[in-house]
Design a protein around this motif. Structure first.
Motif, PDB file in Angstrom:
ATOM      1  N   ASN A  43       0.777  -1.254  -0.104  1.00  0.00           N
ATOM      2  CA  ASN A  43      -0.202   0.150   0.153  1.00  0.00           C
ATOM      3  C   ASN A  43       1.370   1.384   0.312  1.00  0.00           C
ATOM      4  O   ASN A  43       0.768   1.864   0.615  1.00  0.00           O
ATOM      5  CB  ASN A  43      -0.818   0.069   1.752  1.00  0.00           C
ATOM      6  N   ASP A  44       1.425   1.273  -1.317  1.00  0.00           N
ATOM      7  CA  ASP A  44       2.673   2.489  -1.796  1.00  0.00           C
ATOM      8  C   ASP A  44       1.767   3.795  -0.895  1.00  0.00           C
ATOM      9  O   ASP A  44       3.012   4.865  -0.315  1.00  0.00           O
ATOM     10  CB  ASP A  44       3.057   2.429  -2.736  1.00  0.00           C
ATOM     11  N   ARG A  45       0.923   4.363  -1.452  1.00  0.00           N
ATOM     12  CA  ARG A  45       0.383   5.591  -1.228  1.00  0.00           C
ATOM     13  C   ARG A  45       0.249   6.269   0.050  1.00  0.00           C
ATOM     14  O   ARG A  45       0.463   6.951   0.379  1.00  0.00           O
ATOM     15  CB  ARG A  45      -1.624   5.517  -2.223  1.00  0.00           C
ATOM     16  N   ALA A  46      -0.657   4.494   1.041  1.00  0.00           N
ATOM     17  CA  ALA A  46      -0.069   5.095   2.634  1.00  0.00           C
ATOM     18  C   ALA A  46       0.372   5.454   3.237  1.00  0.00           C
ATOM     19  O   ALA A  46       1.321   5.634   3.947  1.00  0.00           O
ATOM     20  CB  ALA A  46      -0.442   3.496   3.563  1.00  0.00           C
ATOM     21  N   CYS A  47       2.605   4.504   2.968  1.00  0.00           N
ATOM     22  CA  CYS A  47       3.066   4.521   3.296  1.00  0.00           C
ATOM     23  C   CYS A  47       3.294   5.541   3.043  1.00  0.00           C
ATOM     24  O   CYS A  47       4.967   6.745   3.246  1.00  0.00           O
ATOM     25  CB  CYS A  47       4.453   3.643   2.773  1.00  0.00           C
ATOM     26  N   ARG A  48       3.509   6.336   1.481  1.00  0.00           N
ATOM     27  CA  ARG A  48       4.412   7.295   1.586  1.00  0.00           C
ATOM     28  C   ARG A  48       3.245   9.071   2.589  1.00  0.00           C
ATOM     29  O   ARG A  48       4.126   9.786   3.216  1.00  0.00           O
ATOM     30  CB  ARG A  48       4.407   8.539   0.142  1.00  0.00           C
ATOM     31  N   PHE A  49       2.105   8.986   2.781  1.00  0.00           N
ATOM     32  CA  PHE A  49       1.198   9.551   3.352  1.00  0.00           C
ATOM     33  C   PHE A  49       2.192   9.584   5.392  1.00  0.00           C
ATOM     34  O   PHE A  49       1.905  10.201   5.445  1.00  0.00           O
ATOM     35  CB  PHE A  49      -0.301   9.456   3.013  1.00  0.00           C
ATOM     36  N   TYR A  50       2.555   8.328   5.361  1.00  0.00           N
ATOM     37  CA  TYR A  50       3.001   8.769   6.103  1.00  0.00           C
ATOM     38  C   TYR A  50       3.771   9.057   6.940  1.00  0.00           C
ATOM     39  O   TYR A  50       4.401   9.498   7.744  1.00  0.00           O
ATOM     40  CB  TYR A  50       2.565   7.360   7.360  1.00  0.00           C
ATOM     41  N   GLU A  51       5.041   8.985   6.193  1.00  0.00           N
ATOM     42  CA  GLU A  51       5.978   9.477   5.697  1.00  0.00           C
ATOM     43  C   GLU A  51       5.868  10.644   5.674  1.00  0.00           C
ATOM     44  O   GLU A  51       6.643  11.395   6.984  1.00  0.00           O
ATOM     45  CB  GLU A  51       6.648   8.846   4.698  1.00  0.00           C
ATOM     46  N   ALA A  52       5.276  11.272   4.991  1.00  0.00           N
ATOM     47  CA  ALA A  52       4.912  12.933   4.245  1.00  0.00           C
ATOM     48  C   ALA A  52       4.415  13.842   6.404  1.00  0.00           C
ATOM     49  O   ALA A  52       5.171  14.409   5.864  1.00  0.00           O
ATOM     50  CB  ALA A  52       4.342  13.457   3.261  1.00  0.00           C
ATOM     51  N   THR A  53       3.700  12.853   6.531  1.00  0.00           N
ATOM     52  CA  THR A  53       3.626  13.461   8.125  1.00  0.00           C
ATOM     53  C   THR A  53       4.135  13.549   9.328  1.00  0.00           C
ATOM     54  O   THR A  53       4.194  13.352  10.180  1.00  0.00           O
ATOM     55  CB  THR A  53       1.576  12.931   9.010  1.00  0.00           C
ATOM     56  N   GLY A  54       5.087  12.330   8.441  1.00  0.00           N
ATOM     57  CA  GLY A  54       6.208  12.026  10.315  1.00  0.00           C
ATOM     58  C   GLY A  54       7.180  10.845  10.852  1.00  0.00           C
ATOM     59  O   GLY A  54       7.332  10.652  11.271  1.00  0.00           O
ATOM     60  N   ALA A  55       6.070  10.185   9.988  1.00  0.00           N
ATOM     61  CA  ALA A  55       6.302   8.772  10.336  1.00  0.00           C
ATOM     62  C   ALA A  55       8.033   8.068  10.079  1.00  0.00           C
ATOM     63  O   ALA A  55       7.716   8.529   8.684  1.00  0.00           O
ATOM     64  CB  ALA A  55       5.338   7.672  10.377  1.00  0.00           C
ATOM     65  N   ARG A  56       8.770   7.430  10.805  1.00  0.00           N
ATOM     66  CA  ARG A  56       9.393   6.011   9.821  1.00  0.00           C
ATOM     67  C   ARG A  56       9.150   4.633  10.330  1.00  0.00           C
ATOM     68  O   ARG A  56       7.758   4.334  10.867  1.00  0.00           O
ATOM     69  CB  ARG A  56      10.562   6.595  10.689  1.00  0.00           C
ATOM     70  N   LEU A  57       9.172   3.823   9.073  1.00  0.00           N
ATOM     71  CA  LEU A  57       9.058   2.398   9.132  1.00  0.00           C
ATOM     72  C   LEU A  57       9.741   1.988  10.276  1.00  0.00           C
ATOM     73  O   LEU A  57      11.461   1.870  10.140  1.00  0.00           O
ATOM     74  CB  LEU A  57       9.118   2.288   7.565  1.00  0.00           C
ATOM     75  N   ALA A  58       9.647   1.875  11.057  1.00  0.00           N
ATOM     76  CA  ALA A  58      10.224   0.742  11.907  1.00  0.00           C
ATOM     77  C   ALA A  58      10.506  -0.531  12.253  1.00  0.00           C
ATOM     78  O   ALA A  58      11.367  -1.482  12.523  1.00  0.00           O
ATOM     79  CB  ALA A  58       8.990   0.648  13.461  1.00  0.00           C
ATOM     80  N   GLU A  59       9.574  -1.305  11.349  1.00  0.00           N
ATOM     81  CA  GLU A  59       9.461  -2.235  10.865  1.00  0.00           C
ATOM     82  C   GLU A  59       8.673  -3.609  10.635  1.00  0.00           C
ATOM     83  O   GLU A  59       7.831  -2.777   9.855  1.00  0.00           O
ATOM     84  CB  GLU A  59       8.967  -3.339  12.421  1.00  0.00           C
ATOM     85  N   ARG A  60       8.965  -4.738   9.437  1.00  0.00           N
ATOM     86  CA  ARG A  60       8.010  -5.074   8.802  1.00  0.00           C
ATOM     87  C   ARG A  60       8.125  -6.946   9.575  1.00  0.00           C
ATOM     88  O   ARG A  60       8.907  -7.314   9.849  1.00  0.00           O
ATOM     89  CB  ARG A  60       9.187  -5.703   7.619  1.00  0.00           C
TER      90      ARG A  60
END
Length: 164
Positions: free
Chosen positions: A124-141
């Motif tokens: 769900n790349d669109r959601a991932c980009r949105f979260y990153e744009a709001t300051g989130a970081r990918l922490a775990e898979r």
């Protein structure tokens, strides 16, 4: 567009939006039978229970989308200071790209936002980009199985209040 706290009378609208958003977002990411399993009746029961139970902040933009933030469900994340969890943020495809996701996130955060987590379906790349744009970081898979499908959940963390 109007964004407000969801009321009990909004459960049918939330169910319809949830089913629509899943149908638009998850083909190719989840098996069709898994998408179909979460039909309107299932979602209607879910939203009636969620609203009646309270404890989370559910906001709705009628006809366009909704968001829900509640207490952290993972003890390990709560112990690390991530007291809240973004349980859901969905927009219909027609409502995307106009800033409504940010507005729903801001409304669901409420007046005193803290550190937040969210799980996103891998792909769900669109959601991932949105979260990153709001300051989130990918922490775990996290590998997971839904029905017959092997999927990956992506854990996103906001170390400070999100920037809607």
């Amino acid at each position: 567009m109007e964004i407000r706290i969801a009321r009990p009378s909004d459960a049918p609208e939330l169910a319809d939006l949830h089913v629509t958003c899943w149908a638009e977002t998850y083909p190719g990411l989840l098996p069709a039978e898994e998408i179909a399993r979460f039909d309107r009746d299932f979602r209607l029961r879910q939203w009636r229970e969620q609203i009646a139970r309270g404890g989370s902040r559910i906001v709705i933009a009628p006809g366009a989308g909704f968001a829900q933030i509640g207490p952290q469900r993972e003890a390990a994340l709560a112990a690390r200071g991530y007291s809240d969890e973004l349980h859901a943020l969905y927009l219909t495809r027609a409502a995307q790209g106009r800033g409504l996701g940010r507005a729903l996130l801001a409304a669901a955060l409420g007046p005193a936002p803290g550190r937040l987590s969210a799980l996103v379906l891998g792909g769900n790349d669109r959601a991932c980009r949105f979260y990153e744009a709001t300051g989130a970081r990918l922490a775990e898979r996290r590998p997971e199985r839904i029905g017959t499908a092997e999927i990956t959940d992506l854990l996103f963390l906001w170390d400070a209040a999100p920037r809607p």
